[in-house]
Design a protein around this motif. Structure first.
Motif, PDB file in Angstrom:
ATOM      1  N   VAL A  53       0.854  -1.185   0.000  1.00 20.06           N
ATOM      2  CA  VAL A  53       0.000   0.000   0.000  1.00 20.06           C
ATOM      3  C   VAL A  53       0.889   1.234   0.000  1.00 20.06           C
ATOM      4  CG1 VAL A  53      -1.811   1.280   1.188  1.00 20.06           C
ATOM      5  CG2 VAL A  53      -1.819  -1.225   1.233  1.00 20.06           C
ATOM      6  N   ILE A  54       0.790   2.020  -1.065  1.00 24.62           N
ATOM      7  CA  ILE A  54       1.653   3.182  -1.281  1.00 24.62           C
ATOM      8  C   ILE A  54       0.830   4.448  -1.064  1.00 24.62           C
ATOM      9  CG2 ILE A  54       3.141   4.356  -2.957  1.00 24.62           C
ATOM     10  CD1 ILE A  54       3.042   1.582  -4.527  1.00 24.62           C
ATOM     11  N   GLY A  55       1.275   5.309  -0.177  1.00 20.24           N
ATOM     12  CA  GLY A  55       0.555   6.541   0.113  1.00 20.24           C
ATOM     13  C   GLY A  55       1.301   7.770  -0.376  1.00 20.24           C
ATOM     14  N   VAL A  56       0.572   8.703  -0.986  1.00 17.12           N
ATOM     15  CA  VAL A  56       1.152   9.969  -1.440  1.00 17.12           C
ATOM     16  C   VAL A  56       0.362  11.112  -0.810  1.00 17.12           C
ATOM     17  CG1 VAL A  56       1.750  11.405  -3.418  1.00 17.12           C
ATOM     18  CG2 VAL A  56       1.792   8.910  -3.640  1.00 17.12           C
ATOM     19  N   VAL A  61       0.964  14.474   6.985  1.00 20.33           N
ATOM     20  CA  VAL A  61      -0.020  13.400   6.851  1.00 20.33           C
ATOM     21  C   VAL A  61       0.675  12.055   6.720  1.00 20.33           C
ATOM     22  CG1 VAL A  61      -1.876  12.471   5.404  1.00 20.33           C
ATOM     23  CG2 VAL A  61      -1.756  14.933   5.852  1.00 20.33           C
ATOM     24  N   LEU A  62       1.756  12.004   5.948  1.00 21.45           N
ATOM     25  CA  LEU A  62       2.478  10.744   5.763  1.00 21.45           C
ATOM     26  C   LEU A  62       3.063  10.238   7.075  1.00 21.45           C
ATOM     27  CD1 LEU A  62       4.315  11.514   2.411  1.00 21.45           C
ATOM     28  CD2 LEU A  62       2.419   9.915   2.749  1.00 21.45           C
ATOM     29  N   GLU A  63       3.581  11.138   7.874  1.00 22.05           N
ATOM     30  CA  GLU A  63       4.122  10.711   9.164  1.00 22.05           C
ATOM     31  C   GLU A  63       3.037  10.108  10.046  1.00 22.05           C
ATOM     32  OE1 GLU A  63       5.993  14.219  10.651  1.00 22.05           O
ATOM     33  OE2 GLU A  63       7.868  13.881   9.531  1.00 22.05           O
ATOM     34  N   THR A  64       1.852  10.711  10.015  1.00 22.01           N
ATOM     35  CA  THR A  64       0.730  10.151  10.775  1.00 22.01           C
ATOM     36  C   THR A  64       0.324   8.794  10.213  1.00 22.01           C
ATOM     37  OG1 THR A  64      -0.096  12.361  11.302  1.00 22.01           O
ATOM     38  CG2 THR A  64      -1.650  10.543  11.503  1.00 22.01           C
ATOM     39  N   ALA A  65       0.282   8.693   8.892  1.00 24.13           N
ATOM     40  CA  ALA A  65      -0.100   7.431   8.260  1.00 24.13           C
ATOM     41  C   ALA A  65       0.874   6.317   8.606  1.00 24.13           C
ATOM     42  CB  ALA A  65      -0.175   7.619   6.748  1.00 24.13           C
ATOM     43  N   MET A  66       2.152   6.613   8.629  1.00 20.56           N
ATOM     44  CA  MET A  66       3.147   5.609   8.990  1.00 20.56           C
ATOM     45  C   MET A  66       3.006   5.202  10.453  1.00 20.56           C
ATOM     46  SD  MET A  66       4.811   5.035   6.174  1.00 20.56           S
ATOM     47  CE  MET A  66       6.478   4.430   6.403  1.00 20.56           C
ATOM     48  N   ARG A  67       2.734   6.175  11.286  1.00 26.98           N
ATOM     49  CA  ARG A  67       2.571   5.880  12.709  1.00 26.98           C
ATOM     50  C   ARG A  67       1.357   4.992  12.967  1.00 26.98           C
ATOM     51  NH1 ARG A  67       2.408  10.672  14.158  1.00 26.98           N
ATOM     52  NH2 ARG A  67       0.204  10.955  14.646  1.00 26.98           N
ATOM     53  N   LEU A  68       0.297   5.193  12.154  1.00 27.13           N
ATOM     54  CA  LEU A  68      -0.917   4.391  12.291  1.00 27.13           C
ATOM     55  C   LEU A  68      -0.821   3.062  11.547  1.00 27.13           C
ATOM     56  CD1 LEU A  68      -3.617   7.192  11.758  1.00 27.13           C
ATOM     57  CD2 LEU A  68      -2.931   6.128  13.919  1.00 27.13           C
ATOM     58  N   HIS A  69       0.310   2.816  10.893  1.00 29.74           N
ATOM     59  CA  HIS A  69       0.490   1.618  10.065  1.00 29.74           C
ATOM     60  C   HIS A  69      -0.582   1.545   8.976  1.00 29.74           C
ATOM     61  CE1 HIS A  69       3.407   0.560  13.041  1.00 29.74           C
ATOM     62  NE2 HIS A  69       2.518   0.258  13.966  1.00 29.74           N
ATOM     63  N   ALA A  70      -0.937   2.692   8.411  1.00 25.20           N
ATOM     64  CA  ALA A  70      -1.952   2.721   7.353  1.00 25.20           C
ATOM     65  C   ALA A  70      -1.357   2.401   5.992  1.00 25.20           C
ATOM     66  CB  ALA A  70      -2.617   4.094   7.310  1.00 25.20           C
ATOM     67  N   ILE A  71      -0.037   2.588   5.820  1.00 25.71           N
ATOM     68  CA  ILE A  71       0.606   2.388   4.518  1.00 25.71           C
ATOM     69  C   ILE A  71       1.940   1.676   4.721  1.00 25.71           C
ATOM     70  CG2 ILE A  71      -0.504   4.320   3.350  1.00 25.71           C
ATOM     71  CD1 ILE A  71       1.927   6.031   3.980  1.00 25.71           C
TER      72      ILE A  71
END
Length: 305
Positions: A53-56, A61-71
């Motif tokens: 799962v690749i997030g742009v 926002v990306l730092e939050t997404a990584m912390r939440l294991h969303a991507i």
């Protein structure tokens, strides 16, 4: 949304893997990690441990997404989507349209492209200019919530909710099937419809209620202030739940569906004017209330979660 500054990413983010179904797409690119994009990412990582799962988005926002294991992979540049099998544009409507023009130089292989915009005609028309290696299918998951943002994303957001697809003419049959399987795996109920029909219907069942709730909350708040609102019960809170929505998304929706939202507002204003004139007698009021009770009884029951 996408910053000019490059991050020291992509980075593979370790996270809890869950046994799931065979992946529909091996590499899932999501541009825009708000409520919808973030929820898609969370669900995809749970369901398909073998998919990437690749997030742009922008750095914060990306730092939050990584912390939440969303991507699994994060970047603020579309080049990270070079080998994506599917690209999901989950930014506001007009930004999604602009992003279409950047795909050719960044996504190197044939890919399915879809979006999550609340209106469909404008982006479907714009997608006709994509290179032939891309198959575009307009998409709209009806799994929103009153509050936007990645912090409100959840993997079960689409459970039991419609996910609408608006392909370009008769093209993209195989892509529609794959996207429908993807949506179904996320718990949604896929439906295929014409872009014009989508925009007209959503103008009434989604866009009009949002504008009405926000306008109502402003009128009441301006009239009674905080002290008056302190006396309000569940009725006002339930009626104006949508008034917590941010304006950014809705400005784009209004701009790309004005020809349907305008008549919808006119129809509502006409009924309100009927009520205004009928206050001393109540005959028209009774008719409107009875009609409202009948139509509300046909609404699907909301999810219990």
């Amino acid at each position: 949304m996408i910053a000019d500054k490059r991050l020291d990413l992509p980075v593979i983010q370790p996270g809890r893997r869950v046994e799931g179904q065979p992946p529909v797409f091996a590499k899932i690119g999501i541009v825009g990690l708000g409520l919808i994009g973030g929820s898609i990412a969370l669900a995809a990582r749970q369901i398909w441990p073998g998919s990437l799962v690749i997030g742009v988005d922008n750095k914060d926002v990306l730092e939050t997404a990584m912390r939440l294991h969303a991507i699994d992979v994060a970047a603020d540049d579309l080049i990270v989507l070079a080998e994506a099998d599917v690209v999901i544009l989950a930014a506001p409507a007009q930004q999604n349209i602009a992003l279409l023009g950047d795909l050719d130089e960044n996504v190197r292989q044939p890919a399915i492209v879809t979006d999550t915009s609340g209106t469909k005609r404008a982006i479907v028309d714009a997608a006709r200019g994509l290179p032939p290696r891309f198959t575009f299918v307009g998409g709209h998951p009806l799994g929103g919530a009153a509050r936007a943002g990645l912090e409100h994303a959840r993997a079960d957001l689409f459970t039991g909710r419609p996910w609408l697809f608006t392909p370009i003419g008769d093209a993209g049959g195989a892509a529609v099937e794959k996207l429908s399987a993807f949506a179904r795996a996320l718990g949604a109920e896929p439906h295929v419809m014409d872009p014009a029909a989508h925009d007209r219907i959503l103008g009434y069942i989604s866009h009009l209620p949002q504008l009405t709730a926000s306008a109502l909350m402003q009128v009441v708040g301006d009239a009674v202030g905080e002290s008056g609102l302190a006396l309000a019960g569940r009725g006002l809170a339930d009626t104006t739940r949508l008034a917590s929505s941010p304006p950014e998304i809705w400005r784009d929706i209004a701009a790309t569906n004005a020809d349907h939202i305008g008549p919808a507002l006119d129809a509502l204003i006409a009924v309100l004017q009927d009520l205004r004139r009928d206050l001393p007698d109540g005959d028209r009021l009774a008719q409107i209330f009875m009609s409202a009770v009948r139509w509300r009884g046909t609404l699907p029951k909301p999810p219990t979660s």
